[in-house]
Design an enzyme around this catalytic site. Sequence first.
Site, PDB file in Angstrom:
ATOM      1  N   SER A 265      36.883  18.543  29.309  1.00 54.98           N
ATOM      2  CA  SER A 265      37.178  17.837  28.062  1.00 54.98           C
ATOM      3  C   SER A 265      36.152  16.738  27.845  1.00 54.98           C
ATOM      4  O   SER A 265      35.252  16.554  28.665  1.00 54.98           O
ATOM      5  CB  SER A 265      38.575  17.237  28.132  1.00 54.98           C
ATOM      6  OG  SER A 265      38.571  16.159  29.042  1.00 54.98           O
ATOM      7  N   LYS A 266      36.319  16.009  26.770  1.00 49.58           N
ATOM      8  CA  LYS A 266      35.375  14.927  26.456  1.00 49.58           C
ATOM      9  C   LYS A 266      35.269  13.958  27.632  1.00 49.58           C
ATOM     10  O   LYS A 266      34.243  13.330  27.845  1.00 49.58           O
ATOM     11  CB  LYS A 266      35.829  14.146  25.213  1.00 49.58           C
ATOM     12  CG  LYS A 266      35.919  14.942  23.962  1.00 49.58           C
ATOM     13  CD  LYS A 266      37.349  15.145  23.526  1.00 49.58           C
ATOM     14  CE  LYS A 266      37.836  16.523  23.945  1.00 49.58           C
ATOM     15  NZ  LYS A 266      39.235  16.754  24.022  1.00 49.58           N
ATOM     16  N   ARG A 267      36.364  13.858  28.361  1.00 46.61           N
ATOM     17  CA  ARG A 267      36.379  12.981  29.520  1.00 46.61           C
ATOM     18  C   ARG A 267      35.226  13.258  30.485  1.00 46.61           C
ATOM     19  O   ARG A 267      34.758  12.383  31.191  1.00 46.61           O
ATOM     20  CB  ARG A 267      37.698  13.171  30.279  1.00 46.61           C
ATOM     21  CG  ARG A 267      38.620  11.994  30.238  1.00 46.61           C
ATOM     22  CD  ARG A 267      39.898  12.185  31.026  1.00 46.61           C
ATOM     23  NE  ARG A 267      40.197  13.505  31.516  1.00 46.61           N
ATOM     24  CZ  ARG A 267      39.787  13.958  32.699  1.00 46.61           C
ATOM     25  NH1 ARG A 267      39.084  13.193  33.486  1.00 46.61           N
ATOM     26  NH2 ARG A 267      40.095  15.168  33.082  1.00 46.61           N
ATOM     27  N   HIS A 268      34.817  14.509  30.535  1.00 50.78           N
ATOM     28  CA  HIS A 268      33.777  14.895  31.482  1.00 50.78           C
ATOM     29  C   HIS A 268      32.380  14.686  30.922  1.00 50.78           C
ATOM     30  O   HIS A 268      31.402  15.159  31.499  1.00 50.78           O
ATOM     31  CB  HIS A 268      33.957  16.360  31.868  1.00 50.78           C
ATOM     32  CG  HIS A 268      35.248  16.632  32.574  1.00 50.78           C
ATOM     33  ND1 HIS A 268      36.387  17.034  31.913  1.00 50.78           N
ATOM     34  CD2 HIS A 268      35.593  16.520  33.868  1.00 50.78           C
ATOM     35  CE1 HIS A 268      37.363  17.190  32.784  1.00 50.78           C
ATOM     36  NE2 HIS A 268      36.924  16.872  33.971  1.00 50.78           N
ATOM     37  N   GLY A 269      32.288  13.984  29.802  1.00 47.29           N
ATOM     38  CA  GLY A 269      30.976  13.768  29.206  1.00 47.29           C
ATOM     39  C   GLY A 269      30.746  14.736  28.071  1.00 47.29           C
ATOM     40  O   GLY A 269      31.696  15.173  27.427  1.00 47.29           O
TER      41      GLY A 269
END
Length: 505
Positions: A265-269
């Site tokens: 997800s966006k969390r991972h960059g």
Amino acid sequence: MTAEKKIRVRFAPSPTGMVHVGNARTALYNWLFARRTGGEFLLRIEDTDLERSEARYEAQLIEDLHWLGLDWDEGPGRLNGAPEGDFGPYRQSERLDIYAKHTAQLLSEGKAYRCFCTPEELEAERKLAAAEHRPQVYSGRCRNLNSATIEANLTAGKPFAVRLKIEDHPLRFHDLVRGEVEFAPETVSDPILVRSASGTSAGVPVYNYVVTVDDALMGITHVIRGDDHISNTPKQVAIYEAFGWKVPEFAHLSTILGADRERLSKRHGATSIASFREMGYLPEALVNYLALLGWGAEDGKTETFTLDELARVFSLERVTPSPAVFDFDKLNWLNRHYIKLADPQRLAALAQPYFIERLARATAPPEGWFARLLTLILPAVDHLDQLPAKAAAIFDYNAEEARANPENAPLLAAESAQKVLAEFASRVRTHLGPVTPEVFKGWMNEIKAATGIKGKELFHPVRIALTGAHSGPEFDKLLPLIEEGSSLGLGILSVRQRIEQFTGV
RNA sequence: GGCGCUAUCGUCUAGGGGUUAGGACGUGAGAUUCUCAAUCUUAAAACACGGGUUCGAUUCCCGUUAGCGCUACCA
């Protein structure tokens, strides 16, 4: 299979956000499968969620797909304004009347029914089922209401949803990557087809329903999508059966995970296609990487493929069912690989935006010089947006920082360094014209002879004085770039200026 | 809770009843170089666990565990 109708697959994103790598891989596999089998690939926009769907996302998605090198035989946004095709419309928001017609058919055939249950009642059922450790499925309470009750409810204006009446038998389907998948009848309840609407106005059909109607009507033979749809599939199979439609083949692609093994997800960059593009990844690298994420060549060894090569060798049977962790290191490797292969002019065009402000200052044509700069620093980057940092030694010389850098300080403190620098500076001061590699080489030999200092002790101080760093590209290439660059109006300091600043003369 | 999917080096994967379990990324070492990057050589590194089936299981079956997904009148 050969005698059957043409293979047709589709990519059906909802335009509610940026296309991320997971969706892109789904699109890619669909495209590859179609191209490999001589079938057709179509794009359908799932915009039934009016609140979240936006036109700009649809435009972005089309652009992203094209950037990756994918094209489609039907659907919106085809290359060169080609017609959308004969199975349209290709936006679900434009197909509402089609769904309504099919719902009416199901209702009149007794294959679907009106469900007057309230959300509260449904919720209570679910709670009870959970408490009793049973599957949380709809009880079917409204399945066999008599016509008098239905009439009464209707005239009373009770809202209703439309549910499909599922036959009591196991629902199974064939999955090209997982084999047979079967769901017991007691775990699949009558699905909602159409949401309830107040009064007599038509309700809005739900995703599972419209996707099935569309796939069937558009002649989709193979449904290739993410494995988060596996649990939806039995309901969809039931819908195909209710209409008497042929159930397609399925291929459920595994989830793409982040390094922490959680769904990417966006969390991972960066995960959107657009962001990879902005970072300076080449589309062929991303495509190659995505192809490898869940699929492997038959020889078990080949790692690099062009889109065309993939289209020749790709097969769904070789797609792996297990989830895959997205590995930026490997993507970087592939990107470096394709940077090496790429046409220099193309790279220059792609790299330019990252230097746009610098280059805008040029008082003389910088193209040739820029091209040489790129050949020097390109091997040192994973993706193009790292270029400016690698060019800092040329663009952003700062004597103060060069001296102050803690990595440089000990090297400069050495007595040998001071000697070398003094010798070098005196030569620069008396030299006329640019410091060419030949001149430089001559000086270094002289200094070596005069001081007896060689190797690192000889080169490091000079490198620091000239570039601010004790590591970097070869002087042979670097010096001309500095000297010529200093005359282009780009704000680049010449060797003389650097030495003057560094030695404080 | 229920249902489903998944399980080979750190990661992506090949393989498949008897193999030195192969490749790639990354990592380590070496070569080269003033240095870095690149390049070349090289090394370490895996069949989740427990039961079966079998002469023999990493491979087939069952279970356990773990991870993930779905469990909506979201898509």
